[in-house]
Design an enzyme around this catalytic site. Structure first.
Site, PDB file in Angstrom:
ATOM      1  N   GLU A  74     -10.056  -8.716  -1.126  1.00 15.58           N
ATOM      2  CA  GLU A  74      -9.245  -8.034   0.037  1.00 15.58           C
ATOM      3  C   GLU A  74      -7.861  -6.897  -0.617  1.00 15.58           C
ATOM      4  O   GLU A  74      -7.703  -5.992  -0.247  1.00 15.58           O
ATOM      5  CB  GLU A  74      -8.949  -8.742   1.233  1.00 15.58           C
ATOM      6  CG  GLU A  74      -8.529  -7.930   2.230  1.00 15.58           C
ATOM      7  CD  GLU A  74      -7.809  -9.068   3.287  1.00 15.58           C
ATOM      8  OE1 GLU A  74      -7.230  -9.996   3.006  1.00 15.58           O
ATOM      9  OE2 GLU A  74      -7.589  -8.639   4.273  1.00 15.58           O
ATOM     10  N   GLU A  78      -7.379  -3.358  -0.180  1.00 16.11           N
ATOM     11  CA  GLU A  78      -5.904  -2.672   0.373  1.00 16.11           C
ATOM     12  C   GLU A  78      -5.161  -2.004  -0.416  1.00 16.11           C
ATOM     13  O   GLU A  78      -4.597  -0.735  -0.204  1.00 16.11           O
ATOM     14  CB  GLU A  78      -5.332  -3.645   1.010  1.00 16.11           C
ATOM     15  CG  GLU A  78      -6.168  -4.496   2.165  1.00 16.11           C
ATOM     16  CD  GLU A  78      -5.207  -5.553   2.919  1.00 16.11           C
ATOM     17  OE1 GLU A  78      -4.211  -5.798   2.498  1.00 16.11           O
ATOM     18  OE2 GLU A  78      -5.544  -5.859   4.130  1.00 16.11           O
ATOM     19  N   HIS A 121      -3.107   6.596   1.076  1.00 14.47           N
ATOM     20  CA  HIS A 121      -2.234   6.699   2.247  1.00 14.47           C
ATOM     21  C   HIS A 121      -0.905   7.287   1.747  1.00 14.47           C
ATOM     22  O   HIS A 121       0.012   7.827   2.754  1.00 14.47           O
ATOM     23  CB  HIS A 121      -2.306   5.798   3.089  1.00 14.47           C
ATOM     24  CG  HIS A 121      -3.389   5.623   3.860  1.00 14.47           C
ATOM     25  ND1 HIS A 121      -3.531   5.203   5.232  1.00 14.47           N
ATOM     26  CD2 HIS A 121      -4.805   5.797   3.493  1.00 14.47           C
ATOM     27  CE1 HIS A 121      -4.821   5.415   5.585  1.00 14.47           C
ATOM     28  NE2 HIS A 121      -5.834   5.511   4.441  1.00 14.47           N
ATOM     29  N   ASP A 122      -0.310   6.909   0.552  1.00 14.48           N
ATOM     30  CA  ASP A 122       1.061   7.336   0.058  1.00 14.48           C
ATOM     31  C   ASP A 122       0.796   9.110  -0.495  1.00 14.48           C
ATOM     32  O   ASP A 122       1.420   9.635  -0.065  1.00 14.48           O
ATOM     33  CB  ASP A 122       1.303   6.321  -1.203  1.00 14.48           C
ATOM     34  CG  ASP A 122       2.869   6.732  -1.595  1.00 14.48           C
ATOM     35  OD1 ASP A 122       3.778   6.995  -0.752  1.00 14.48           O
ATOM     36  OD2 ASP A 122       3.086   6.630  -2.526  1.00 14.48           O
ATOM     37  N   GLY A 181       4.241  13.278  -1.502  1.00 13.95           N
ATOM     38  CA  GLY A 181       2.952  12.919  -2.289  1.00 13.95           C
ATOM     39  C   GLY A 181       2.907  11.503  -2.517  1.00 13.95           C
ATOM     40  O   GLY A 181       3.499  10.496  -1.822  1.00 13.95           O
ATOM     41  N   ASP A 216       4.755   9.234  -4.142  1.00 12.51           N
ATOM     42  CA  ASP A 216       5.932   8.753  -4.280  1.00 12.51           C
ATOM     43  C   ASP A 216       6.479   7.530  -3.753  1.00 12.51           C
ATOM     44  O   ASP A 216       7.837   6.970  -3.942  1.00 12.51           O
ATOM     45  CB  ASP A 216       7.002   9.930  -3.641  1.00 12.51           C
ATOM     46  CG  ASP A 216       6.947  10.136  -2.173  1.00 12.51           C
ATOM     47  OD1 ASP A 216       6.167   9.445  -1.322  1.00 12.51           O
ATOM     48  OD2 ASP A 216       7.570  10.871  -1.436  1.00 12.51           O
ATOM     49  N   HIS A 251     -14.965   3.840  -1.033  1.00  9.11           N
ATOM     50  CA  HIS A 251     -15.316   3.080   0.240  1.00  9.11           C
ATOM     51  C   HIS A 251     -16.584   2.035  -0.365  1.00  9.11           C
ATOM     52  O   HIS A 251     -17.228   1.640   0.743  1.00  9.11           O
ATOM     53  CB  HIS A 251     -15.916   4.100   1.402  1.00  9.11           C
ATOM     54  CG  HIS A 251     -14.362   4.377   2.174  1.00  9.11           C
ATOM     55  ND1 HIS A 251     -14.794   5.345   3.321  1.00  9.11           N
ATOM     56  CD2 HIS A 251     -13.269   4.337   1.990  1.00  9.11           C
ATOM     57  CE1 HIS A 251     -13.597   5.483   3.754  1.00  9.11           C
ATOM     58  NE2 HIS A 251     -12.571   5.073   2.963  1.00  9.11           N
TER      59      HIS A 251
END
Ligand code: HEM
Length: 361
Positions: A60, A64, A71-72, A90, A92, A199
């Site tokens: 997990e 994650e 997502h960052d 971006g 960072d 994914h």
């Protein structure tokens, strides 16, 4: 002492073209590196493997951490910058430093978990959060059999501001919207498809909150092409409750399908690229590696960074070819690529199975 001697003896290595390259002996007396700056990363990698990834698992926290690299990094928009607005920094580490702001974004549902887990690691080591997020992602993926050894460039400065909201694609976004957003960040439709190999080592906690840990394919600890096979199968059921935003029917009990993955697999702009990954592990690896190398430095000045890819562990190879899950076959494929037939695959033996959830760690 003996270690130190060994390290200096190893200070010359042979490059792939046969030339001798000078390696620096690290102060730990154990490692050598092509650049002295990389020496500082070896103990961080050991700590990540032992204490973040439970001794080198592809579980997990790895899933994650890989999601967090995206997502960052995707908080970067040249079109906002053109309008004179702050377009985000971006890759960072702003999602860690400005966690209160960014974890509240709708698209960041559930990401507060891994932000909370990684934050003490960043505090403990002399590394910026932007570097840590991408390092942890690359080390984490190396624990998944079949993954490529990702590039790691070192040297992202600390972030100055939170990323603006609404830059992260949502599973209920249209293909138009996803490709436009990713294109704005500099990623082509083919690179979007390649990045979605992620994914294959992934599960959803928040799409249907009644069934946390529900994977996107039947092999969430292997970095393989099952995800590309299984997203092309006709959806027949909801693994939990129906009617969740961003979810469509999946072909297997225990497996969840995102609307965005389903549509990208079927859109004429991306369907053939999607299908080309099926049972083509070499392509899964090379295309994902190249696209991740681009994504991991979005908004960053690579001329000021050092290539420390050598600190990333070498992943284990995959031994199994792609298959149709038991009870399913070519008749269940919703062919979307108009120019090439779906590859021939064997079907797993036995009765129809259901996919177990990814256990929380
Ligand atoms: C292109 C559009 C994308 C959309 C719409 C999307 C959407 C999602 C959603 C809704 C989840 C489930 C979150 C949850 O409920 O826990 C998820 C999980 C995940 N995503 Fe994406 N994603 C996209 C691209 C990417 C990319 C580019 C990467 C990495 C390179 C990535 C890596 C992951 C991983 C590893 C997980 C699993 C996290 C876990 O198991 O805890 N995704 N994604």
């Amino acid at each position: 002492m003996a270690f130190k001697l060994l390290a200096s003896l190893l200070a010359l290595a042979v490059a792939s073209n046969g030339a001798l390259i000078r390696r620096v002996a690290c102060p730990d007396g154990i490692h050598t590196a092509t650049h002295a700056a990389c020496c500082a990363l070896f103990p961080i990698v050991d700590d990540i493997q032992e204490n973040l990834f439970d001794g080198g698992e592809c579980g997990e926290e790895v899933h994650e951490s890989l999601r967090l690299t995206f997502h960052d990094a995707i908080g970067f928009s040249p079109s906002l910058i053109k309008q004179g607005k702050f377009g985000g920094g971006g890759a960072d580490g702003s999602i860690i430093v400005f966690a209160e702001t960014e974890t509240a974004f709708h698209a960041n549902g559930g990401i507060d978990d891994i932000v909370g887990v990684q934050t003490p690691f960043v505090a403990k080591h002399n590394i910026t959060p932007g570097d840590f997020i991408q390092l942890a992602g690359a080390v984490g993926v190396s624990n998944c059999a079949g993954a490529p050894r990702l590039q790691f460039l070192f040297g992202r400065p600390a972030p100055t501001k939170a990323s603006p909201d609404l830059l992260i694609p949502e599973p209920f976004d249209t293909v138009d919207k996803i490709l436009a957003r990713m294109g704005d960040a500099g990623l082509s439709p083919a690179e979007v498809v390649a990045l979605l190999a992620s994914h294959s080592v992934a599960a959803a906690d928040t799409v249907d909150p009644t069934i946390p840990g529900t994977p996107f394919d039947s092999t969430p600890s292997d970095f393989d092409s099952q995800f590309f096979v299984e997203t092309q199968l006709r959806g027949t059921l909801f693994p939990g409750t129906g009617g969740n935003q961003g979810e469509v029917e999946s072909p297997l009990r225990g497996e969840i399908r995102l609307q965005s993955d389903s549509e990208l697999a079927r859109d004429s702009r991306t369907a053939c690229e999607w299908q080309s990954f099926v049972n083509n592990q070499a392509k899964v690896q090379s295309a994902f590696k190249a696209a991740m190398a681009k994504m991991a430095v979005l908004g960053q000045d690579t001329s000021k960074m050092v290539d420390c890819s050598e600190v990333i562990p070498v992943p284990k190879p995959l031994t199994k070819a792609a298959t149709f899950p038991a009870g399913l076959g070519i008749k269940d494929i919703e062919q979307a690529c108009a120019t090439t037939p779906f590859p021939t695959l064997s079907t797993d033996p036995g009765p129809v199975t259901s996919v177990p959830p990814v256990p929380p760690s």
